[in-house]
Design an enzyme around this catalytic site. Structure first.
Site, PDB file in Angstrom:
ATOM      1  N   GLU A 143      -7.251   3.348  -2.865  1.00  0.00           N
ATOM      2  CA  GLU A 143      -6.560   4.525  -3.370  1.00  0.00           C
ATOM      3  C   GLU A 143      -5.124   4.202  -3.744  1.00  0.00           C
ATOM      4  O   GLU A 143      -4.519   3.274  -3.201  1.00  0.00           O
ATOM      5  CB  GLU A 143      -6.604   5.627  -2.314  1.00  0.00           C
ATOM      6  CG  GLU A 143      -6.110   5.176  -0.965  1.00  0.00           C
ATOM      7  CD  GLU A 143      -6.456   6.169   0.138  1.00  0.00           C
ATOM      8  OE1 GLU A 143      -7.643   6.503   0.285  1.00  0.00           O
ATOM      9  OE2 GLU A 143      -5.520   6.596   0.821  1.00  0.00           O
ATOM     10  N   CYS A 189       2.433   4.545  -5.737  1.00  0.00           N
ATOM     11  CA  CYS A 189       2.219   3.962  -4.410  1.00  0.00           C
ATOM     12  C   CYS A 189       0.951   3.095  -4.500  1.00  0.00           C
ATOM     13  O   CYS A 189      -0.136   3.596  -4.790  1.00  0.00           O
ATOM     14  CB  CYS A 189       2.057   5.091  -3.400  1.00  0.00           C
ATOM     15  SG  CYS A 189       1.703   4.495  -1.766  1.00  0.00           S
ATOM     16  N   CYS A 226      -7.099  -2.445   6.651  1.00  0.00           N
ATOM     17  CA  CYS A 226      -5.945  -3.170   7.182  1.00  0.00           C
ATOM     18  C   CYS A 226      -6.317  -3.752   8.539  1.00  0.00           C
ATOM     19  O   CYS A 226      -7.008  -3.106   9.327  1.00  0.00           O
ATOM     20  CB  CYS A 226      -4.749  -2.227   7.324  1.00  0.00           C
ATOM     21  SG  CYS A 226      -3.261  -3.075   7.889  1.00  0.00           S
ATOM     22  N   CYS A 285      -2.813   0.081  13.302  1.00  0.00           N
ATOM     23  CA  CYS A 285      -1.880   1.061  13.885  1.00  0.00           C
ATOM     24  C   CYS A 285      -2.692   2.285  14.301  1.00  0.00           C
ATOM     25  O   CYS A 285      -3.573   2.729  13.567  1.00  0.00           O
ATOM     26  CB  CYS A 285      -0.793   1.438  12.884  1.00  0.00           C
ATOM     27  SG  CYS A 285       0.200   0.019  12.397  1.00  0.00           S
ATOM     28  N   CYS A 329      -3.099   5.490  11.942  1.00  0.00           N
ATOM     29  CA  CYS A 329      -3.260   5.296  10.494  1.00  0.00           C
ATOM     30  C   CYS A 329      -4.738   5.228  10.090  1.00  0.00           C
ATOM     31  O   CYS A 329      -5.520   4.495  10.703  1.00  0.00           O
ATOM     32  CB  CYS A 329      -2.537   4.010  10.105  1.00  0.00           C
ATOM     33  SG  CYS A 329      -2.817   3.516   8.403  1.00  0.00           S
ATOM     34  N   CYS A 366      -1.701   7.045   3.718  1.00  0.00           N
ATOM     35  CA  CYS A 366      -2.546   5.946   3.260  1.00  0.00           C
ATOM     36  C   CYS A 366      -3.899   5.904   3.964  1.00  0.00           C
ATOM     37  O   CYS A 366      -4.014   6.143   5.142  1.00  0.00           O
ATOM     38  CB  CYS A 366      -1.800   4.620   3.380  1.00  0.00           C
ATOM     39  SG  CYS A 366      -1.672   3.974   5.033  1.00  0.00           S
TER      40      CYS A 366
HETATM   41  N1  SAH Z   1       1.197  -1.578   5.991  1.00  0.00           N
HETATM   42  C1  SAH Z   1       2.449  -1.196   5.485  1.00  0.00           C
HETATM   43  C2  SAH Z   1       2.367  -0.349   4.226  1.00  0.00           C
HETATM   44  C3  SAH Z   1       1.295   0.688   4.171  1.00  0.00           C
HETATM   45  S1  SAH Z   1       1.431   2.074   5.249  1.00  0.00           S
HETATM   46  C4  SAH Z   1       3.249  -0.468   6.531  1.00  0.00           C
HETATM   47  O1  SAH Z   1       2.702  -0.149   7.578  1.00  0.00           O
HETATM   48  O2  SAH Z   1       4.437  -0.274   6.302  1.00  0.00           O
HETATM   49  C5  SAH Z   1       2.671   3.042   4.456  1.00  0.00           C
HETATM   50  C6  SAH Z   1       3.364   4.009   5.386  1.00  0.00           C
HETATM   51  O3  SAH Z   1       2.495   5.122   5.710  1.00  0.00           O
HETATM   52  C7  SAH Z   1       3.756   3.369   6.706  1.00  0.00           C
HETATM   53  O4  SAH Z   1       5.080   3.690   7.033  1.00  0.00           O
HETATM   54  C8  SAH Z   1       2.772   4.012   7.638  1.00  0.00           C
HETATM   55  O5  SAH Z   1       3.222   3.936   8.940  1.00  0.00           O
HETATM   56  C9  SAH Z   1       2.643   5.397   7.071  1.00  0.00           C
HETATM   57  N2  SAH Z   1       1.531   6.173   7.593  1.00  0.00           N
HETATM   58  C10 SAH Z   1       0.303   5.737   7.947  1.00  0.00           C
HETATM   59  N3  SAH Z   1      -0.454   6.764   8.414  1.00  0.00           N
HETATM   60  C11 SAH Z   1       0.332   7.866   8.348  1.00  0.00           C
HETATM   61  C12 SAH Z   1       0.138   9.238   8.692  1.00  0.00           C
HETATM   62  N4  SAH Z   1      -1.023   9.655   9.169  1.00  0.00           N
HETATM   63  N5  SAH Z   1       1.171  10.100   8.507  1.00  0.00           N
HETATM   64  C13 SAH Z   1       2.336   9.678   7.971  1.00  0.00           C
HETATM   65  N6  SAH Z   1       2.571   8.404   7.624  1.00  0.00           N
HETATM   66  C14 SAH Z   1       1.587   7.497   7.807  1.00  0.00           C
HETATM   67 FE1  SF4 Z   2      -1.913  -1.241   8.344  1.00  0.00          FE
HETATM   68 FE2  SF4 Z   2      -1.698   1.405   8.410  1.00  0.00          FE
HETATM   69 FE3  SF4 Z   2      -0.409  -0.086  10.192  1.00  0.00          FE
HETATM   70 FE4  SF4 Z   2       0.413  -0.101   7.624  1.00  0.00          FE
HETATM   71  S1  SF4 Z   2       0.441   1.645   9.028  1.00  0.00           S
HETATM   72  S2  SF4 Z   2       0.108  -1.881   9.002  1.00  0.00           S
HETATM   73  S3  SF4 Z   2      -1.595   0.124   6.596  1.00  0.00           S
HETATM   74  S4  SF4 Z   2      -2.648   0.069   9.994  1.00  0.00           S
END
Ligand code: SAH
Ligand code: SF4
Length: 365
Positions: free
Chosen positions: A97, A118, A125, A129, A132, A346
């Site tokens: 996406e 974006c 991934c 996290c 996420c 994301c």
């Molecule tokens: N992996 C990289 C880039 C992709 S994630 C990173 O972690 O920075 C992009 C951003 O979206 C990150 O700051 C991540 O923590 C945030 N993100 C992921 N899930 C989210 C959620 N449910 N609500 C708000 N931000 C979120």
């Molecule tokens: Fe991966 Fe999501 Fe963590 Fe970014 S926030 S490193 S996309 S698991």
């Protein structure tokens, strides 16, 4: 039929080599081919009318142009005009996406018709996290250079206008895909390719320390955003397993040396999650880190993900947290993300689609 290699991942020398391999002797053909792809943005070899038909046929039998195809799009109803689209990768049918955010660069007060895209860097991934949706999927694979760039082309076809800003904040960890990211950044910034300046490109990382060093030495002056989300190792390790590999004692010095060499201000992304990282004491700890790095902070109230236990704090609590940082002299914005109604965080749209295994209603351009 197996997917043919996409020329979107080829630089000038690689295009020249591809033509030589096909027996093409004329040196100017490479410039013609490059212009059709990168300036005129054609999507088929047939449209390259100043190339001899036999060469067009040969190219079409060995190569493709677009490595992905649009599957579905969702436009936000909230008035922000955010558009999230899902693409199918022709190589193996994986879904990724990308999100188009018109006029998103309002920080400098400029609300002209700029378009920010974006971009996803991986399918899923590996970093897992806890909050996420992309992390829930695990890593399926990294995107190729052509697939990284293909998202920009797809967005431009969809919008009928050029993309001005790129943020690598979609699915995946961009610095874990440096092998394909760095060549993509070279093509994106090169004047005879996409010509988007490094200051209009932001790479977001969860704290991939070796990747930071690689990005710093590649000489492309991009901006850096770091997903911090916790100001202590305790909190960070609880929600971001990557912190166990590269704890704050390694990450912060790496960011400090990035800051010194790039001379750009780093953005610290901080999702506010109720009861996890939103206490007043944590605002103080975060201020200490931001002060040390001369960084600014982007607060993002958590976007709830179906099936995960985390909650977004009350709006008043988010505002209080932001005020505490500002009181400490830290530049800080509280950003209620655009497109909450289209699962704009994301990995959410893909997950939604996979879960509901909706039929693939292809969108024609
Ligand atoms: N992996 C990289 C880039 C992709 S994630 C990173 O972690 O920075 C992009 C951003 O979206 C990150 O700051 C991540 O923590 C945030 N993100 C992921 N899930 C989210 C959620 N449910 N609500 C708000 N931000 C979120
Ligand atoms: Fe991966 Fe999501 Fe963590 Fe970014 S926030 S490193 S996309 S698991």
């Amino acid at each position: 039929m197996a997917q043919l290699p996409s020329l979107l991942g080829f630089d000038h020398e690689q295009l020249a080599a591809a033509l030589t391999e096909l027996g093409e002797q004329k040196g100017y053909r490479v410039t013609q081919l490059q212009e059709w792809i990168w300036k005129k943005r054609v999507t088929s070899f047939e449209q390259m009318t100043n190339l001899p038909p036999s060469l067009r046929e040969q190219l079409a039998s060995r190569y493709s142009i677009m490595p992905l195809e649009l599957v579905e799009q969702h436009r936000s109803q909230s008035g922000s005009a955010t558009c999230k689209f899902l693409s199918r990768l022709l190589l193996d049918d994986e879904l990724i996406e990308s999100v188009i955010i018109p006029a998103a660069v309002g920080e400098d007060g400029d609300h002209s018709k700029r378009v920010t895209l974006c971009v996803s860097s991986q399918v899923g991934c590996a970093f897992g996290c806890r909050f996420c949706a992309s992390g829930l999927l695990g890593l399926r694979r990294s995107l190729t250079t052509a697939e990284l760039i293909g998202q920009i082309f797809a967005a431009e076809y969809l919008m009928g206008q050029r993309v001005d800003n790129l943020v690598f904040m979609g699915m995946g960890e961009p610095l874990a895909n440096a092998d394909n990211l760095l060549p993509a950044l070279r093509l994106i910034t090169a004047p005879s390719f996409l010509s988007i300046g490094g200051r209009h490109i932001t790479i977001s990382t969860s704290g991939h320390v070796p990747g930071l060093a690689r990005l710093a030495t590649c000489g492309i002056p991009v901006r850096l955003a770091v997903s911090l989300h916790g100001a202590t190792d305790d909190v960070r390790s609880r929600i971001m397993p990557v912190n166990r590999k590269w704890p704050l004692s390694e990450l912060l010095p790496a960011l400090d040396s990035w800051r010194r060499s790039s001379k750009h201000i780093i953005t610290l992304e901080y999702i506010l999650i109720s009861g996890v990282n939103d206490a007043p004491q944590q605002a103080e700890q975060l201020s200490d880190i931001a002060r040390r790095l001369h960084a600014k902070i982007n607060l993002i109230p958590y976007n709830t993900v179906e099936g995960l236990p985390w909650k977004r704090p009350e709006e008043a609590d988010c505002r209080r947290f932001c005020r505490e940082l500002i009181h400490n002299g830290i530049p800080c914005t509280l950003r209620y993300e655009k497109g909450h109604d289209i699962n704009a965080a994301c990995g959410q749209l893909r997950r939604h689609r996979i879960n509901s295994s909706a039929k693939s209603d292809k969108i024609s351009r």
